[in-house]
Enzyme design. Structure first.
Site, PDB file in Angstrom:
ATOM      1  N   ASP A 195       0.824  -1.202   0.000  1.00  0.00           N
ATOM      2  CA  ASP A 195       0.000   0.000   0.000  1.00  0.00           C
ATOM      3  C   ASP A 195       0.865   1.262   0.000  1.00  0.00           C
ATOM      4  OD1 ASP A 195      -2.269   1.811   0.765  1.00  0.00           O
ATOM      5  OD2 ASP A 195      -3.290  -0.103   0.940  1.00  0.00           O
ATOM      6  N   HIS A 233      -3.813   5.552   3.612  1.00  0.00           N
ATOM      7  CA  HIS A 233      -4.621   4.421   3.180  1.00  0.00           C
ATOM      8  C   HIS A 233      -4.137   3.106   3.794  1.00  0.00           C
ATOM      9  CE1 HIS A 233      -5.942   1.598  -0.116  1.00  0.00           C
ATOM     10  NE2 HIS A 233      -7.028   2.356  -0.064  1.00  0.00           N
ATOM     11  N   SER A 405     -11.653  -1.081  -1.197  1.00  0.00           N
ATOM     12  CA  SER A 405     -10.407  -0.942  -0.455  1.00  0.00           C
ATOM     13  C   SER A 405     -10.501  -1.410   0.970  1.00  0.00           C
ATOM     14  CB  SER A 405     -10.099   0.549  -0.368  1.00  0.00           C
ATOM     15  OG  SER A 405      -8.957   0.842  -1.037  1.00  0.00           O
TER      16      SER A 405
END
Ligand SMILES: *[C@@H]1O[C@H](CO)[C@@H](O)[C@H](O)[C@H]1NC(C)=O
Ligand SMILES: *[C@@H]1O[C@H](CO)[C@@H](O)[C@H](O)[C@H]1NC(C)=O
Ligand SMILES: *[C@@H]1O[C@H](CO)[C@@H](O)[C@H](O)[C@H]1NC(C)=O
Ligand SMILES: *[C@@H]1O[C@H](CO)[C@@H](O)[C@H](O)[C@H]1NC(C)=O
Length: 868
Positions: A195, A233, A405
């Protein structure tokens, strides 16, 4: 001791001890990088090969045996001139010479070429590109304060984590509490988040952070420290799995498991680093959670390059001591733009556990992509609620996480729980468990269809919702499946179809269209288009040592003036249909399907013997037509006799049609059917509510009937569209924007002055990236250039910008128009997302300069793919 000649010494040194390592930032503006696969059994040594090519060895490529990262200095030429790639040219020349039978070539040259050719398996130019997070699309309604029961957990936001305990809709949650009660919390399991970094200083993650298996492939350092302003994220995803008990925020699903962070999304990255990232720590890491991929814009059709495919297969064959890495992929957030996960080569890989989203009411969120490769769904944002998790910062929490996600990490967490009790499960055991234990939701949803085996399957939900309470106990008792086998059919060539390396098509069978549409509501002839059949016999299955079916793959070569018009489906011997490619209104690409592989899990456990019939159809648009050149199939399953099974090895890429090394099965153009005049498109009455739906099939019942597919102008969410067009909403929206805009302006003005110092560091970082990328641009790379030839694979043609169609932060101007058309609240841009989530807003929005430009303005240098 005898002195070695200097040049020999140098080559020995370069081949034995790498001069650089992956930890050292590669400077793409001063050097060209390549990946070379050397055949140690070949006549020429690595040193000889690199000498011949004029390159130096930098390092080995991650965990891939005999793969070397090599480089050569850029030959700087004037800006106007496109520099040639001397290394690739030399490689091509040598290969051509080796296979040439031309008499005039001197034999010494020829033998050198032959020596070289049999010692080099693969050479591919490395380019930087950007992988993009599947960030949550904005949800307009505010999350209401929910009341969750306490379970001896003092994490302050636990009561808001409805995905763990859903008081309002108890049938919709990951259902973990009973598993926790039995003492299973993920101990000893490592999940790697590939990520944008992982904030290991957050007290939620500190304890469970695994530094050894973490790495930063963007900045080439050991720790995956988030650095860019929007690098939150990975931290949020990691919190869903491994946020500790009684720390900050909420709690993770496997709260005593470990998480590693592998940072690749915070800047352009080359295949060599992505390949290494996907194998990083692969002996001890069980699960790789990947919430990113090619653009979710309904236009891209992209997959992993050959090198990344090799790394994935390496993880499958050799990871975890041969039990295989478990790759969990988010299906994508592009559903509102007609995107489907079968157009993404990561999510439609048989090696991925592909996860779509459902919201806290169990409804299908408007963003979540459907396709026949969807395995299961996990809970995420929609209908007004988000995923609550950890965030970047010591005590920071995120209340606005979501999208597919966030669905993928919820699935990874459940798998981590199972791996604690059954570390011996293989990657295929996990997939079998998903298929068998998924919980049915929305019984009346017309998207459910019965499979031959009697299970229900939906393109939107896969086999259903992943449920820890069902998955983990079944995993405990699970008997390992037998090893994998496969059966590849010969390639069917239709109408003498041909495709060159440059993707020039000729021949094929014309895909018949509807003619002269008359009125709405009429169904089209089910025989429109082109049909072709492949027959699988029991003898073929026996010869392949094939017992039970798992995945099917269907590879097609289709030329078409507008790819999004083409629809592809396959019907099994038992009459079960998989829609492989549905219509994509936004996909205007004219390059067709140059050997694209679709995948379906819908035929799991079905008997594959009999006729498999593919049906390729077109829309009724004169002048926008195409031909079907051919196809083949691959069946994957379990072995009849485990002793006879062998590991699958990746074949060379097919760059032409018919494929090189494949005896074609020639079928005349007989199966085309012409049909009478038929209807035009109209919309089905019920599209469900914008907040989520469970009433709509993902694809029309009959792919040949465009009647239930909305037109490009109408989009997939006509209700929302109408909303957006209505004047009341429009002027209301402007008022909101205006009022809020003033607030935002004041806010940014203040924030800018406050943060000036902090940003300087980001800006300098961004500056370097931009330099690197423009130099890349000079190499004349174009997005669709596959013309690298033979084993070079996608060498120079690999650079494509992967961007985020539905980021929380609108990063892509090209996209903004599209997004607003489909989604009225996007018209307010910053304002509306800011209104939605106050806590996230402060962290999410920043002045553009600190984003470094590379994500906002990929521009022509990166050969961005979406403009047509
Ligand atoms: C993997 O785990 C084993 C046993 O815990 C340990 O000895 C080894 O060093 C680890 N390797 C890596 C690369 O983390
Ligand atoms: C949750 O898990 C329990 C077992 O722990 C199971 O009986 C139940 O069906 C699962 N699903 C739901 C929605 O309760
Ligand atoms: C399968 O297809 C072949 C030719 O394509 C045909 O001759 C045969 O009858 C078909 N079998 C079935 C069971 O439909
Ligand atoms: C296919 O489209 C082209 C234009 O793109 C047109 O010239 C041609 O006539 C069409 N062919 C048929 C059979 O409709």
């Amino acid at each position: 001791m005898r002195c070695l000649p200097l040049s020999l010494l140098i080559t020995l040194l370069t081949s034995i001890s790498p001069v650089l390592s992956l930890k050292y930032p590669h400077s793409y503006h001063t050097h060209n990088y390549y990946v070379l696969e050397h055949n140690p059994a070949g006549p020429a040594s690595l040193a000889e090969v690199t000498n011949t090519l004029g390159v130096e060895v930098v390092d080995k490529v991650g965990e891939l045996a005999n793969h070397w990262l090599v480089r050569t200095e850029n030959q700087l030429v004037s800006r106007t001139e496109t520099p040639g790639d001397h290394v690739m040219e030399k490689y091509k020349t040598l290969r051509a010479r080796a296979s040439s039978t031309h008499l005039l070539i001197r034999s010494s040259e020829e033998s050198l070429a032959k020596r070289f050719d049999s010692s080099v398996q693969y050479l591919s130019r490395q380019e930087l590109r950007q992988r993009v997070k599947r960030a949550p699309p904005p949800i307009t309604s505010d999350a209401s304060g929910s009341v969750a029961e306490r379970m001896g957990i003092q994490d302050p936001l636990f009561s808001e984590q409805w995905h763990l305990v859903n008081n309002e809709q108890p049938e919709h949650m990951m259902n973990v509490t009973a598993v926790w009660d039995s003492g299973i919390t993920g101990k000893g399991v490592i999940t790697s988040f590939v990520d944008d970094g992982l904030d290991y200083t957050n007290i939620d993650l500190k304890e469970n952070f695994d530094a050894v298996n973490s790495h930063d492939f963007n900045d080439h350092t050991d720790l995956p420290t988030p650095k860019l302003f929007d690098d939150h994220h990975g931290t949020r995803c990691a919190g869903q799995v491994a946020a500790g008990k009684n720390t900050a925020c909420g709690i993770g699903i496997a709260y005593e498991s470990k998480v590693a962070g592998v940072r690749i999304l915070s800047g352009p990255i080359s295949d060599v680093d992505e390949a290494a990232a996907l194998n990083f720590g692969f002996q001890n890491v069980s699960i790789y959670s990947c919430s990113w991929g090619p653009p979710d814009n309904g236009q891209a059709m992209e997959g992993p390059s050959q090198l990344i495919k090799k790394a994935v297969l390496n993880g499958i064959n050799n990871g975890r001591g041969g039990k295989g890495s478990i790759f969990v992929f988010a299906s994508g957030n592009g559903a509102a733009r007609g995107d489907q996960c079968n157009f993404d080569g990561y999510t439609n890989s048989i090696y991925s556990v592909t996860i779509s989203a459902v919201d806290y009411k169990g409804l299908h969120p408007y963003y979540s992509e459907a396709c026949a490769a969807n395995m299961v769904v996990a809970y995420s944002s929609g209908s007004g609620k988000h995923i609550v998790t950890s965030d970047r910062g010591e005590n920071a929490c995120a209340r606005n996480h979501g999208g597919t996600s966030a669905a993928a990490p919820n699935a990874a967490g459940v798998i981590a729980l199972a791996m604690e009790v059954r570390p011996d499960l293989t990657w295929r055991d996990i997939q079998h468990l998903c298929v068998r234990t998924a919980r049915m939701i929305n019984h009346n949803d017309p998207d459910w269809e019965k499979t031959a085996q009697g299970r229900l399957y939906s393109y939107k939900y896969g086999f259903g919702a992943l449920d820890a309470g069902l998955f983990v106990p079944t995993a405990k008792e699970w008997k390992n499946v037998k090893p994998q086998v496969w059966l590849k059919t010969p390639t069917v060539v239709l109408g003498n179809g041909k495709m060159t390396e440059e993707q020039q098509y000729s021949g094929g069978v014309f895909i018949t269209q509807l003619k002269n549409p008359q009125g709405e509501g009429e169904r089209s002839d089910p025989n429109a288009g082109v049909k072709s059949t492949i027959t699988i016999t029991q003898e073929m299955l026996d010869a392949a040592n094939f017992e039970k079916l798992e995945h099917i793959q269907v590879k097609v070569w289709i030329s078409h003036a507008r790819r999004g018009d083409v629809e592809v489906e396959i019907v099994s011997p038992a009459g079960v249909k998989s829609v492989l490619g549905g219509r994509r209104p936004d996909d205007a690409d004219g390059s067709g399907y140059p050997g694209w592989t679709f995948m379906s899990v819908k035929h799991w456990d079905e008997n594959p013997a009999g006729n498999w019939t593919i049906h390729v159809t077109d829309q009724n648009i004169p002048g926008r037509n195409g031909t079907f050149l051919g196809w083949n199939m691959m069946f994957w399953g379990s072995a009849l006799d485990p002793a006879k099974s062998v590991l699958y090895e990746l074949p060379e890429e097919d760059t032409i049609f018919p494929p090189h090394d494949d005896p074609p099965l020639v079928v005349g153009g007989a199966s085309t059917t012409r049909f009478p005049t038929k209807p035009t498109a109209h919309l089905p009455g019920d599209h469900g509510q914008a907040e989520g739906e469970n009433t709509k099939p993902a694809f029309p019942n009959d792919a040949a009937a465009p009647t239930s597919t909305p037109t490009a102008d109408e989009g997939w969410f006509p209700d929302m569209n109408k909303l957006g067009n209505s004047q009341k909403w429009f002027f209301g929206g402007i008022a909101v924007v205006a009022v809020f805009g003033i607030g935002v302006g004041l806010f940014f003005w203040r924030r800018r002055t406050m943060n000036q110092k902090r940003k300087q560091q980001y800006e300098s970082l961004a500056g370097e990236e931009i330099v690197g990328m423009s130099s890349m641009g000079n190499s004349g790379v174009t997005g669709r250039d596959h013309a690298t030839g033979g084993r070079a694979g996608r060498g120079r043609g690999t650079t494509r910008e992967l961007y985020d169609a539905f980021g929380e932060v609108s990063d892509d101007d090209d996209d903004a128009d599209e997004a607003t058309r489909l989604q009225p609240d996007r018209t307010t841009g910053v304002a509306s997302s800011g209104l939605g989530f106050h806590s996230g807003f402060l962290d999410d929005e920043d002045e553009p300069s600190s984003r470094g430009g590379y994500r906002d303005e990929p521009g022509p240098e990166l050969g961005i793919r979406q403009e047509h």
